[in-house]
Design an enzyme around this catalytic site. Structure first.
Site, short mmCIF file in Angstrom:
data_model
loop_
_atom_site.label_atom_id
_atom_site.label_comp_id
_atom_site.label_asym_id
_atom_site.label_seq_id
_atom_site.Cartn_x
_atom_site.Cartn_y
_atom_site.Cartn_z
N ASP A 1 0.83 -1.20 0.00
CA ASP A 1 0.00 0.00 0.00
C ASP A 1 0.87 1.25 0.00
O ASP A 1 2.03 1.23 0.41
CB ASP A 1 -0.87 0.04 1.26
CG ASP A 1 -1.93 -1.03 1.26
OD1 ASP A 1 -2.30 -1.50 0.17
OD2 ASP A 1 -2.39 -1.39 2.36
N TYR B 1 6.01 -9.38 8.49
CA TYR B 1 5.72 -7.95 8.59
C TYR B 1 5.92 -7.49 10.02
O TYR B 1 5.69 -8.25 10.97
CB TYR B 1 4.25 -7.68 8.21
CG TYR B 1 3.97 -7.71 6.73
CD1 TYR B 1 4.15 -6.57 5.96
CD2 TYR B 1 3.51 -8.87 6.11
CE1 TYR B 1 3.88 -6.58 4.59
CE2 TYR B 1 3.24 -8.88 4.74
CZ TYR B 1 3.43 -7.74 3.99
OH TYR B 1 3.16 -7.75 2.65
#
Lengths: 256, 256
Positions: B51, B109
């Site tokens: 993103d 992540y």
């Protein structure tokens, strides 16, 4: 009420602290925020001038007002108005005679380097990158030779307006340590000449690279010759970390 | 030669990884640098879409070329051409059949929060600020309930195009730890749905605030109902930290 503000700011987007014509400065930006909160523009006096791009985690300033807003309310309101690269971390009432510059007994600066083969995008504008390994033990040995009271002319940028005989400063602490890939120079002193910490940081890089021997520092200081010291390290690695006033204990690793 | 690049980038100035019309992306910027170095534009395939505003410290991509420059030379040359917010941290030859996305066995992540009364200017665009104290022990207890193989529909942004019955993912590691004022969520899994880590991070913030009990995580997962989970945490706190391929050991704290 006079308010003593402790500010943290990322200096990348600013032409230093002090108000200048046609250039965005930290003091102006804080004054704008204070004006938005208090409805009037007030004097703001800082503890020091800072160069363009220099950062601070503990910059002290005094805002002299005729208002009596609670310090904690002013802190919150200022932080709402300030841009995200400036933050008020502490706000308290200052005695009428408190002056952030003349009242300061000592200041601590940090200079941050990091060593890694490739640049680290997250350290951009925050630290000085060395593609070569930094020899922090050697740098620390050299750093400790700056301790004490010396004439720091060799570490004062040409163009400094202070006469040579007034360039004595006392360093209470001067050391280099490693934290992972970051190497941190910490310097506490009663005052600093123009670009002094950045020239010290540049000189210590040359010590790391073997171009200057740690033992030579004393001689370079004694020479009072700017050309004997190293280059001026970039402003992006420099942080005004802490200002010591009467109430604070100054770290005293020095020989003086 | 095909080159496997490991990239670190600060995503603040980019509209994510993948090429889009009229928006600056990381992949395009890397392709521009490669074109400047190699004299021709080559295909660049990334390990994942990211993103806008999301960062990476270990993003993997493959550059397919008909050149035979030494990987170490390409690394240096790319870093000269790349802007300071993108860096190539590793470059090696990739086997012809290496695909950074399909070959990935797992990804890790990190989601970074920090808690302090005032914003920290140096964490701007890098972490999610919580003015309230974060209850990292409570958050960690909740995080561990994400471990294992589940249908993560409740943690998938509306608009995700994957049919509900294909929303099973396996998390091998999911934990929260504190480092000073930073609180770090680390998640390793075989795949992630759209906004999955950010919704998990937002949910864990609500766990910290006491709005969701750690024990409720299992039930929220089972509900497959997005409205039961927390808000979507801002992209600025998310980092693609590491991609695991065949050769790498995947941390396996999970129950599966």
């Amino acid at each position: 009420m006079n308010y003593r503000l402790t500010l943290a700011f990322c200096g990348t987007g600013y032409h230093g602290w002090q108000v200048q014509q046609n250039a965005r400065t930290v003091s102006e930006t804080v004054q704008d925020a204070a004006e938005a909160v208090l409805g009037r523009r007030y004097d703001l006096t800082g503890c020091s001038r800072t160069d363009s791009g220099v950062h601070a985690s503990g910059f002290v300033a005094v805002l002299r007002t005729d208002k009596s807003l609670a310090p904690s309310s002013l802190l919150k309101a200022l932080n709402v108005k300030l841009p995200p690269d400036i933050s008020v971390v502490d706000c308290r009432e200052a005695p009428p005679d408190f002056h952030p510059r003349y009242g300061a007994r000592a200041k601590r600066y940090l200079y941050l380097y990091y060593d890694s083969p490739a640049r680290n995008p997250f350290y951009r504008d925050r630290m000085w990158h060395s593609p070569q390994h930094l020899e922090e033990t050697r740098m620390d040995r050299a750093a400790r030779l700056f301790l004490g009271r010396h004439n720091f002319s060799a570490f004062c940028a040409a163009g400094g307006k202070i006469p040579e005989e007034e360039r004595f400063r006392t360093l209470y602490d001067c050391s280099v340590r490693r934290e992972g890939e970051r190497v941190i120079l910490s310097v506490t002193g009663d005052g600093f000449l123009y670009h002094m910490v950045r020239i010290m940081a540049g000189t210590l890089l040359e010590v790391s690279r073997g171009k200057i021997a740690p033992e030579d520092i004393g001689e370079i200081i004694a020479s009072r010759d700017r050309s004997r010291a190293g280059l001026t390290a970039p402003s992006c690695g420099l942080y005004l970390d802490h200002v010591f006033y009467e109430e604070g204990g100054i770290p005293h690793d020095g020989t003086c």
